[in-house]
Design a protein around this motif. Structure first.
Motif, PDB file in Angstrom:
ATOM      1  N   LEU A   1       0.839  -1.202   0.000  1.00 56.04           N
ATOM      2  CA  LEU A   1       0.000   0.000   0.000  1.00 56.04           C
ATOM      3  C   LEU A   1       0.874   1.252   0.000  1.00 56.04           C
ATOM      4  CD1 LEU A   1      -2.742   1.444   0.171  1.00 56.04           C
ATOM      5  CD2 LEU A   1      -2.604   1.177   2.668  1.00 56.04           C
ATOM      6  N   SER A   2       1.940   1.234   0.773  1.00 55.13           N
ATOM      7  CA  SER A   2       2.862   2.383   0.809  1.00 55.13           C
ATOM      8  C   SER A   2       3.485   2.634  -0.558  1.00 55.13           C
ATOM      9  CB  SER A   2       3.967   2.150   1.838  1.00 55.13           C
ATOM     10  OG  SER A   2       3.420   2.002   3.112  1.00 55.13           O
TER      11      SER A   2
ATOM     12  N   LEU B   1       2.128   1.843  -3.464  1.00 53.05           N
ATOM     13  CA  LEU B   1       1.077   2.383  -4.322  1.00 53.05           C
ATOM     14  C   LEU B   1       0.782   3.848  -4.004  1.00 53.05           C
ATOM     15  CD1 LEU B   1      -1.326  -0.681  -4.419  1.00 53.05           C
ATOM     16  CD2 LEU B   1      -0.053   0.258  -6.342  1.00 53.05           C
ATOM     17  N   VAL B   2       0.717   4.178  -2.731  1.00 51.95           N
ATOM     18  CA  VAL B   2       0.484   5.579  -2.343  1.00 51.95           C
ATOM     19  C   VAL B   2       1.627   6.450  -2.856  1.00 51.95           C
ATOM     20  CG1 VAL B   2       0.376   7.171  -0.378  1.00 51.95           C
ATOM     21  CG2 VAL B   2      -1.007   5.089  -0.371  1.00 51.95           C
TER      22      VAL B   2
ATOM     23  N   THR C   1       1.187   7.051  -6.513  1.00 49.61           N
ATOM     24  CA  THR C   1       0.091   7.976  -6.837  1.00 49.61           C
ATOM     25  C   THR C   1       0.458   9.426  -6.548  1.00 49.61           C
ATOM     26  OG1 THR C   1      -0.979   7.694  -4.681  1.00 49.61           O
ATOM     27  CG2 THR C   1      -1.730   6.257  -6.473  1.00 49.61           C
TER      28      THR C   1
ATOM     29  N   THR D   1      -4.756   1.583  -5.800  1.00 49.42           N
ATOM     30  CA  THR D   1      -4.436   2.023  -4.443  1.00 49.42           C
ATOM     31  C   THR D   1      -5.657   1.908  -3.538  1.00 49.42           C
ATOM     32  OG1 THR D   1      -2.793   3.525  -5.377  1.00 49.42           O
ATOM     33  CG2 THR D   1      -3.454   3.914  -3.089  1.00 49.42           C
TER      34      THR D   1
ATOM     35  N   GLN E   1      -6.202  -1.705  -2.679  1.00 51.33           N
ATOM     36  CA  GLN E   1      -5.208  -2.157  -1.709  1.00 51.33           C
ATOM     37  C   GLN E   1      -5.544  -1.641  -0.319  1.00 51.33           C
ATOM     38  OE1 GLN E   1      -3.001  -4.450  -2.145  1.00 51.33           O
ATOM     39  NE2 GLN E   1      -2.136  -4.317  -0.102  1.00 51.33           N
TER      40      GLN E   1
ATOM     41  N   GLU F   1      -8.005  -5.286  -7.998  1.00 58.42           N
ATOM     42  CA  GLU F   1      -6.742  -4.586  -8.198  1.00 58.42           C
ATOM     43  C   GLU F   1      -6.084  -5.010  -9.516  1.00 58.42           C
ATOM     44  OE1 GLU F   1      -2.832  -4.118  -5.476  1.00 58.42           O
ATOM     45  OE2 GLU F   1      -4.698  -4.492  -4.411  1.00 58.42           O
TER      46      GLU F   1
END
Length: 147
Positions: free
Chosen positions: A66-67, A69-70, A73, A85, A88, A120
């Motif tokens: 997740l980190s 993906l963030v 973004t 994201t 996730q 996803e």
């Protein structure tokens, strides 16, 4: 690891989508393909056999993913990446819900986990399709396009 049909089909789909990303994607798609494969394989390896326990290893891997993906973004606002994201984040929240309330049962946890994971992948595949469409359109008009 990938012992039941849904996980085998999901893993197959994941490797196909990530393979396409590695083959025809730009830098973002290739980086995301590697991160996705590492997260999926890592989650499979971290899975605890006792299904009544919280899957803390998978939770940690999902938080790291997740980190990633963030972070992506923050630099690229492609809509499909935002959807990935968001899905996730739903996976991470599924972990939190199960950790807080074990009465949800593990089958519910994994059902939701598979649903968001597959959503996803669909978002990633849609992003790859959009990239292929843009490239094809640029070739037909004679313009270069950003990968």
């Amino acid at each position: 690891m990938f012992s039941i049909l849904p996980t085998q089909l999901g893993a197959g789909a994941m490797f196909v989508v990530c393979g396409v990303a590695l083959w025809m994607g730009g830098r973002l798609e290739r980086l995301l393909a590697v991160a996705t494969m590492l997260a999926w394989v890592g989650s499979a390896l971290a899975e605890i056999e006792d299904k009544s326990l919280t899957q803390w290893g998978i939770f940690a891997i999902d938080l790291v993913y997740l980190s990633v993906l963030v972070g992506l973004t923050l630099f690229d606002r492609r809509i499909w990446l935002l959807f990935m994201t968001a899905f996730q984040l739903l996976i991470v929240l599924t972990h939190v819900a199960f950790a807080l309330d074990h009465s949800l049962r593990q089958w519910g946890f994994f059902s939701a986990y598979y649903l968001w994971s597959y959503a996803e992948l669909v978002a990633f595949a849609a992003g790859l399709a959009a990239l292929a469409w843009r490239r094809r359109r640029a070739r037909s008009t004679g313009r270069a396009t950003k990968a």
